[in-house]
Design an enzyme around this catalytic site. Structure first.
Site, PDB file in Angstrom:
ATOM      1  N   CYS A   2       0.877  -1.152   0.000  1.00  0.00           N
ATOM      2  CA  CYS A   2       0.000   0.000   0.000  1.00  0.00           C
ATOM      3  C   CYS A   2       0.926   1.216   0.000  1.00  0.00           C
ATOM      4  CB  CYS A   2      -0.863  -0.010   1.242  1.00  0.00           C
ATOM      5  SG  CYS A   2      -1.760  -1.560   1.424  1.00  0.00           S
ATOM      6  N   ARG A  27       1.303   1.917  -6.064  1.00  0.00           N
ATOM      7  CA  ARG A  27       1.494   0.898  -5.030  1.00  0.00           C
ATOM      8  C   ARG A  27       0.203   0.159  -4.695  1.00  0.00           C
ATOM      9  NH1 ARG A  27       6.378   1.752  -2.346  1.00  0.00           N
ATOM     10  NH2 ARG A  27       5.683   0.370  -0.701  1.00  0.00           N
ATOM     11  N   TRP A  77      -3.869  -1.700  -1.358  1.00  0.00           N
ATOM     12  CA  TRP A  77      -3.922  -2.876  -2.229  1.00  0.00           C
ATOM     13  C   TRP A  77      -4.271  -4.008  -1.275  1.00  0.00           C
ATOM     14  CZ3 TRP A  77      -1.448  -7.634  -2.821  1.00  0.00           C
ATOM     15  CH2 TRP A  77      -1.604  -8.247  -4.069  1.00  0.00           C
ATOM     16  N   ASN A 103       1.393  -0.001   5.967  1.00  0.00           N
ATOM     17  CA  ASN A 103       1.770  -0.747   4.769  1.00  0.00           C
ATOM     18  C   ASN A 103       2.518  -1.982   5.247  1.00  0.00           C
ATOM     19  OD1 ASN A 103       2.658  -1.606   2.219  1.00  0.00           O
ATOM     20  ND2 ASN A 103       4.526  -0.382   2.389  1.00  0.00           N
ATOM     21  N   GLY A 104       2.094  -3.167   4.782  1.00  0.00           N
ATOM     22  CA  GLY A 104       2.755  -4.410   5.197  1.00  0.00           C
ATOM     23  C   GLY A 104       1.743  -5.420   5.702  1.00  0.00           C
ATOM     24  N   GLU A 487       7.766 -12.370 -21.808  1.00  0.00           N
ATOM     25  CA  GLU A 487       7.590 -10.978 -21.376  1.00  0.00           C
ATOM     26  C   GLU A 487       6.532 -10.273 -22.232  1.00  0.00           C
ATOM     27  OE1 GLU A 487       8.206  -9.283 -18.901  1.00  0.00           O
ATOM     28  OE2 GLU A 487       8.111  -7.207 -19.557  1.00  0.00           O
ATOM     29  N   LYS A 491       3.126  -8.680 -20.674  1.00  0.00           N
ATOM     30  CA  LYS A 491       2.695  -7.292 -20.866  1.00  0.00           C
ATOM     31  C   LYS A 491       1.230  -7.244 -21.308  1.00  0.00           C
ATOM     32  CE  LYS A 491       4.975  -5.444 -19.119  1.00  0.00           C
ATOM     33  NZ  LYS A 491       6.031  -6.038 -18.454  1.00  0.00           N
ATOM     34  N   GLU A 494      -1.134  -8.289 -18.440  1.00  0.00           N
ATOM     35  CA  GLU A 494      -1.199  -7.313 -17.351  1.00  0.00           C
ATOM     36  C   GLU A 494      -2.143  -6.168 -17.659  1.00  0.00           C
ATOM     37  OE1 GLU A 494       3.051  -7.081 -15.055  1.00  0.00           O
ATOM     38  OE2 GLU A 494       3.057  -6.392 -17.113  1.00  0.00           O
ATOM     39  N   HIS A 510       3.642 -30.231 -28.533  1.00  0.00           N
ATOM     40  CA  HIS A 510       3.442 -31.133 -27.393  1.00  0.00           C
ATOM     41  C   HIS A 510       2.242 -30.727 -26.546  1.00  0.00           C
ATOM     42  CE1 HIS A 510       7.128 -33.150 -28.409  1.00  0.00           C
ATOM     43  NE2 HIS A 510       7.789 -32.001 -28.371  1.00  0.00           N
ATOM     44  N   LYS A 609       2.701  -1.998  -8.358  1.00  0.00           N
ATOM     45  CA  LYS A 609       4.057  -1.884  -8.913  1.00  0.00           C
ATOM     46  C   LYS A 609       5.090  -2.478  -7.968  1.00  0.00           C
ATOM     47  CE  LYS A 609       6.884   0.426 -11.882  1.00  0.00           C
ATOM     48  NZ  LYS A 609       6.808  -0.592 -12.917  1.00  0.00           N
TER      49      LYS A 609
END
Ligand code: G6P
Length: 614
Positions: A2, A27, A77, A103-104, A487, A491, A494, A510, A609
């Site tokens: 957060c 965040r 978050w 935060n945490g 990647e 992208k 996301e 396969h 992020k």
């Protein structure tokens, strides 16, 4: 993960808090709230959803608090409890006088909650944070001193936290503390700021104090007192911050992501500057603190990272093995920490992290360090927790990356891996001089090649839009571009929420080939070199199942026109350097699809992020 912000000083606090939270939106952004002193009371305002909802909520209350000059704020978050108003911070103690933002994660919150309930506290939210509000409030009843109360309470808390706390009976004061989560104090002429990251206050001051774990700071409009966990006063070390506020502007681009994609040529130039002078001079990496003898004797390297950084690390493995013939393992940090790895003082451990804060990578690094390994950190944040653990620090200097989807930090990490691998190869003498000079001279012109791709972005946009209606997307590649496929797919996932997957093209037959039909786009990263023909055959297999074929290539072969519906051309380049340029069109494809679909490009749902929870 957060964001928290605080201010105590002589200026009106409301805009300071809201602007600070806006800079921390990367965040987390599922709810937000502020607590502001109003006379002898503290008012709390909260809203679910993005910060604009809190701004709206406040529009009818702003007059109540327009003269207030101290307060704390939070952007969330969700980890414990859904994103609702009740679960949003600040949390308030039962007496209504104490407020806290956090935060945490409080790991022992269940035990604490039972204890506090037994002492008469009632809980309103499902969060772990509410335990802190009640715990500190009870301690305050005993000692009638906020700093002391916080000191007593944190002795009972386990887990990771950055906390900012105010009490109605102690005007003009914020008490803050942290353990395993970042918290920084901004020192200004008008008072003191506190934030979980620099952007929270960089607009107001570039002087800062990094709080260490278990320290408690008591901030008033005219003073800052910091004490260690035993209550001894600590002299604060005020540092000058490197970043300018201009870095946080979109500079005319519609989204930060597009701006950051366009910054990539300069990012590469900056990293090469001072390290790679010419094709014939050795690479200078003073940051690598291993002795030449140690480097020469290395027989094992481990790379640990998460998300996009993990993909950069996968390419790093390829480079180091190819250039230096040292075996390299690469692993997601969250897996590394829960198994018995063969890591010791003979292993070089490379941690890769844009933020330098990612909890899984930080824990993995600490574990490796405890086993005696040399720790090399590649990060965009030389001021981060991971950087502080580093024996060798490769700072990639990409500037603040605001968009949650990483782009320029990835290119910066890749460039650093090329420099590192070539540097080690020069010391170990594992590459012949001709090959070394060819690679180095090609690296020096990488920025121009990226610029060439960016100047053709309209074609990429046209191609991207054709596929914006798809529900699934497959990326295939082989060799060093396999991580590029991962990647590129990440992208797209996301920011557009399209189910995109990257495969090593040889694996298509396969299993994944079963999914191919005329609705499925398959993007083939077809760079000239050792695996070109093989990949072409794999693309033909996909075409034979009627897939919608897209090529990303540096080849001019007319054969491609028959096989592919859409061809995205990139400049010619040595195969081993190609990941640095092949990712650029994939970033743009993801961007243009998401933008066309009207998605929230810079702040995609459910993501953050900086992930400071394991
Ligand atoms: C989050 C971000 C990703 C990032 C990952 C690792 O999940 O949304 O973009 O790649 O964390 O972050 P790091 O800061 O360690 O590179």
């Amino acid at each position: 993960m957060c964001g928290i912000v605080g201010y105590v000083g002589s200026n009106p606090v409301l805009d300071i808090l809201l602007d600070g939270l806006e800079q921390l939106e990367y965040r987390g952004y599922d709810s937000s709230g502020i607590a502001v002193r109003n006379g002898d009371k503290i008012n709390v305002y909260k809203a679910v959803g993005k910060l604009k909802n809190l701004r709206e909520e406040l529009s009818s209350h702003a007059y109540e608090i327009q003269k207030s000059t101290s307060g704390i704020g939070h952007i969330r978050w969700a980890t414990h409890g859904a994103p609702t108003v009740v679960n949003a911070h600040p949390h308030v103690s039962n007496c209504g006088k104490l407020v806290v933002v956090h935060n945490g994660i409080i790991e022992n919150y269940k035990e604490l909650k039972s204890k506090l309930e037994a002492q008469g506290c009632t809980f309103k939210s499902q969060t772990d944070t509410e335990t802190v509000a009640h715990l500190v409030a009870l301690k305050y009843e005993e000692v009638k001193d906020l700093t002391k109360a916080v000191g007593l309470a944190v002795n009972e808390i386990e887990g990771a936290y950055a906390l900012e706390i105010m009490h109605a009976d102690e005007p003009d004061k914020i008490v803050i503390t942290k353990r395993n989560a970042p918290l920084i104090i901004g020192v200004a002429n008008d008072g003191f700021y506190a934030g979980s990251d620099i952007p929270a206050f960089i607009k107001h001051t570039n002087k800062a104090v990094y709080l260490s774990d278990n320290q408690i700071a008591t901030l008033t409009s005219s003073s800052m007192k910091i004490q260690d966990k035993d209550g001894n006063e600590v002299t604060p070390k005020i540092e000058q911050l490197p970043w300018e506020p201009v870095a946080l502007s979109k500079m005319g681009y519609k989204h930060f992501m597009l701006k950051e994609i366009h910054e990539q040529p300069d990012v590469v130039r900056n990293i090469l500057f001072g390290k790679l002078h010419s094709a014939d001079t050795p690479i200078e990496l003073e940051e690598v603190k291993l002795t030449r003898e140690h480097l020469k004797s290395l027989n094992r390297i481990q790379i640990i990272a998460c998300g996009t950084s993990l993909h950069a690390g996968m390419i790093g493995k390829y480079l180091i093995e190819d250039f230096c013939q040292i075996p390299v393992d690469i692993e997601a940090s969250s897996e590394y920490i829960y198994r018995k790895t063969v890591t010791d003082e003979h292993t070089l451990v490379i941690g890769v992290s844009q933020s330098g804060e990612t909890a899984d990578t930080l824990t993995a690094i600490k574990q490796a360090k405890a086993r005696g390994s040399h720790i090399l950190i590649i990060t965009n944040r030389p001021d981060s927790a991971m950087a502080r653990e580093a024996d060798s620090l490769l700072s990639v200097n990409a500037g603040i990356e605001v968009s949650v989807a990483a782009t320029k930090s990835y290119i910066a990490q890749l460039t650093s891996f090329y420099l590192l691998a070539l540097f080690m190869a020069e010391i170990k003498e594992t590459l012949d001089n001709v090959k070394l000079s060819t690679l180095k001279s090609e690296m020096l012109i990488l920025p121009q090649k990226i610029e060439q791709i960016l100047s053709n972005k309209d074609k990429i946009q046209t191609c991207a839009r054709k596929y914006s209606g798809t529900r699934d997307f497959i990326y295939i590649a082989r060799g060093i571009n396999y991580p590029t496929a991962l990647e590129g797919a990440l992208k797209l996932k996301e920011i557009s929420y399209i189910n995109a997957t990257g495969y090593p093209a040889g694996e298509l037959k396969h299993g994944p080939i079963a999914m191919l039909d005329e609705t499925m786009p398959v993007l083939s990263i077809l760079m000239k070199g050792s695996v070109y023909d093989k990949l072409l055959s794999n693309s033909e297999e996909a075409r034979a199942r009627n897939a919608r074929m897209i090529a990303l290539t540096n080849s001019d072969s007319p054969k491609l026109d028959e096989l592919f519906d859409c061809i995205i051309k990139v400049p010619d380049i040595d195969e081993i350097l190609s990941p640095i340029i092949s990712i650029i069109p994939l970033q743009l494809i993801a961007y243009y699809i998401a933008e066309f679909l009207g998605k929230d490009v810079d702040q995609p749902r459910n993501l953050a992020k900086s992930v400071t929870v394991e």
